[in-house]
Design a protein around this motif. Structure first.
Motif, short mmCIF file in Angstrom:
data_model
loop_
_atom_site.label_atom_id
_atom_site.label_comp_id
_atom_site.label_asym_id
_atom_site.label_seq_id
_atom_site.Cartn_x
_atom_site.Cartn_y
_atom_site.Cartn_z
N ARG A 1 0.80 -1.22 0.00
CA ARG A 1 0.00 0.00 0.00
C ARG A 1 0.84 1.27 0.00
N VAL A 2 2.10 1.19 0.38
CA VAL A 2 2.94 2.39 0.52
C VAL A 2 3.96 2.43 -0.61
N SER A 3 3.93 3.53 -1.38
CA SER A 3 4.86 3.67 -2.50
C SER A 3 6.12 4.46 -2.12
N ARG A 4 5.97 5.37 -1.13
CA ARG A 4 7.10 6.19 -0.69
C ARG A 4 6.87 6.56 0.77
N LEU A 5 7.97 6.78 1.49
CA LEU A 5 7.90 7.19 2.89
C LEU A 5 8.71 8.47 3.09
N VAL A 6 8.19 9.35 3.94
CA VAL A 6 8.93 10.54 4.36
C VAL A 6 8.87 10.57 5.88
N LEU A 7 10.04 10.55 6.52
CA LEU A 7 10.12 10.54 7.98
C LEU A 7 10.86 11.77 8.45
N THR A 8 10.35 12.40 9.48
CA THR A 8 11.01 13.57 10.06
C THR A 8 10.94 13.48 11.57
N GLY A 9 12.10 13.43 12.21
CA GLY A 9 12.15 13.28 13.66
C GLY A 9 11.44 12.04 14.14
N SER A 10 11.53 10.95 13.38
CA SER A 10 10.75 9.75 13.69
C SER A 10 11.31 8.99 14.89
N SER A 11 10.39 8.45 15.69
CA SER A 11 10.80 7.46 16.68
C SER A 11 10.83 6.11 15.97
N GLY A 12 11.21 5.08 16.70
CA GLY A 12 11.34 3.75 16.12
C GLY A 12 12.70 3.15 16.38
N LEU A 13 13.70 4.01 16.58
CA LEU A 13 15.04 3.55 16.97
C LEU A 13 15.43 4.11 18.33
N PHE A 14 15.16 5.39 18.53
CA PHE A 14 15.49 6.06 19.79
C PHE A 14 14.63 7.31 19.90
N GLU A 15 14.19 7.61 21.12
CA GLU A 15 13.44 8.85 21.33
C GLU A 15 13.59 9.27 22.79
N ASP A 16 13.86 10.55 23.01
CA ASP A 16 13.88 11.14 24.35
C ASP A 16 12.71 12.11 24.42
N GLY A 17 11.51 11.54 24.36
CA GLY A 17 10.32 12.34 24.13
C GLY A 17 10.00 13.36 25.18
N ASP B 1 17.82 18.73 16.63
CA ASP B 1 16.81 17.87 17.26
C ASP B 1 17.41 17.23 18.51
N THR B 2 16.80 17.48 19.66
CA THR B 2 17.28 16.90 20.92
C THR B 2 16.46 15.69 21.34
N ILE B 3 15.37 15.41 20.64
CA ILE B 3 14.50 14.29 20.99
C ILE B 3 14.89 13.04 20.21
N THR B 4 15.07 13.19 18.91
CA THR B 4 15.67 12.13 18.08
C THR B 4 16.89 12.77 17.40
N PRO B 5 18.02 12.80 18.07
CA PRO B 5 19.19 13.56 17.59
C PRO B 5 19.70 13.07 16.23
N PRO B 6 20.54 13.89 15.58
CA PRO B 6 21.05 13.54 14.25
C PRO B 6 21.63 12.13 14.11
N PRO B 7 22.33 11.58 15.11
CA PRO B 7 22.81 10.20 14.94
C PRO B 7 21.69 9.20 14.69
N VAL B 8 20.48 9.49 15.21
CA VAL B 8 19.34 8.62 14.94
C VAL B 8 18.99 8.66 13.46
N ALA B 9 19.05 9.85 12.86
CA ALA B 9 18.78 9.97 11.43
C ALA B 9 19.80 9.16 10.62
N HIS B 10 21.05 9.22 11.01
CA HIS B 10 22.07 8.43 10.31
C HIS B 10 21.81 6.93 10.46
N GLY C 1 14.69 21.99 15.15
CA GLY C 1 14.54 20.94 16.15
C GLY C 1 13.78 19.74 15.64
N HIS C 2 12.80 19.29 16.43
CA HIS C 2 12.17 17.99 16.23
C HIS C 2 11.02 18.01 15.22
N ALA C 3 10.56 19.19 14.81
CA ALA C 3 9.41 19.28 13.90
C ALA C 3 9.75 20.20 12.73
#
Length: 260
Positions: A107-123, A203-212, A230-232
């Protein structure tokens, strides 16, 4: 801009424009208005849909990432969306988008994630919401953005009202704990659709290393950063976010069939 909401089969949602579908998912303390600049920029050429996730009302036993992914599944069915569409998610919404994609890869052809949780989050900066403590809420909302001025009094007041409700606070805690439990490190290799990651360098909630980490684990991902953000990013740096999104959508658009 003020977004008009629609109702169908128990779902509340924004539905703007016509064309290929962009399905937008907000975060834990998010709202439909978080995506207002994206709606304004893309509705001339896309159908932009934003379901209001039932974060504060869903049954407590279902309050978690899997429950929200099932809610999105029901929403997609209720609106009879086309076979494949693009999903965008911020923070918790990104986590839900990933789980939905894993459950419904067709059902999903493309994804766009920004500040996503799923690996790490300091919410909440290492703690959960404190009822009745306005100063704590104000501090945590400001923590979301590079520029604290983005955390307006109206935004702080709204989140304070939410966290001051016992039933809503219980659901927030349940969903936040579910997000921490549902780590997707071992699952992301199964997502082969094109993925755009747009991250705030501050972003201090899902920092740049999370994006990498997301870029490393997702087979077809590209990563873009926005400074002083930041996060949004879609709220704090909407012009930059929309520019990255527009470029990605054009680059990954389905190519018309060539007739022999």
């Amino acid at each position: 801009m003020e977004l008009q909401t629609h109702h169908r089969q128990g779902y509340e949602y924004v539905d703007e424009g016509e064309g290929p579908v962009l399905l937008l998912l907000h975060g834990l303390f998010g709202a439909l208005s978080n995506w207002a600049d994206v709606v304004d920029a893309f509705r001339p050429h896309y159908r932009v849909l934003i379901p209001l996730l039932p974060i504060y009302e869903m049954p407590l036993a279902q309050a978690g990432v899997p429950g929200l992914a099932r809610y999105v599944e029901g929403f997609v069915g209720a609106l009879e969306l086309p076979a494949a569409f693009t999903v965008l998610g911020n923070s918790l919404g990104g986590h839900v988008a990933l789980v939905y994609t894993l459950d419904h890869p067709d059902r999903v052809s493309r994804l766009v994630l920004t500040g996503s949780s799923g690996l790490f989050e300091d919410g909440m900066g290492g703690s959960f919401p404190k009822r009745g403590n306005y100063g704590f809420v104000q501090e945590r909302v400001a923590y979301t953005f590079y520029d604290p001025a983005v955390a307006t009094k109206e935004l702080v007041d709204e989140i304070f009202r939410i966290t001051n409700s016992n039933s809503k606070c219980l659901r927030i805690i349940a969903i936040a704990r579910s997000a921490q439990r549902h780590n997707l490190t071992k699952e992301l290799h199964r997502i082969h659709v094109p993925v755009l990651l747009v991250w705030g360098l501050n972003d201090t909630i899902t920092p740049p290393p999370v994006a990498h980490d997301f870029a490393r684990l997702l087979p077809a991902a590209e990563l873009a950063f926005l400074d002083h953000c930041g996060h949004a990013p879609m709220m704090e740096r909407p012009a930059g976010f929309n520019a990255y999104l527009r470029r990605f959508l054009r680059k990954t658009a389905p190519q018309p069939a060539v007739l022999a």
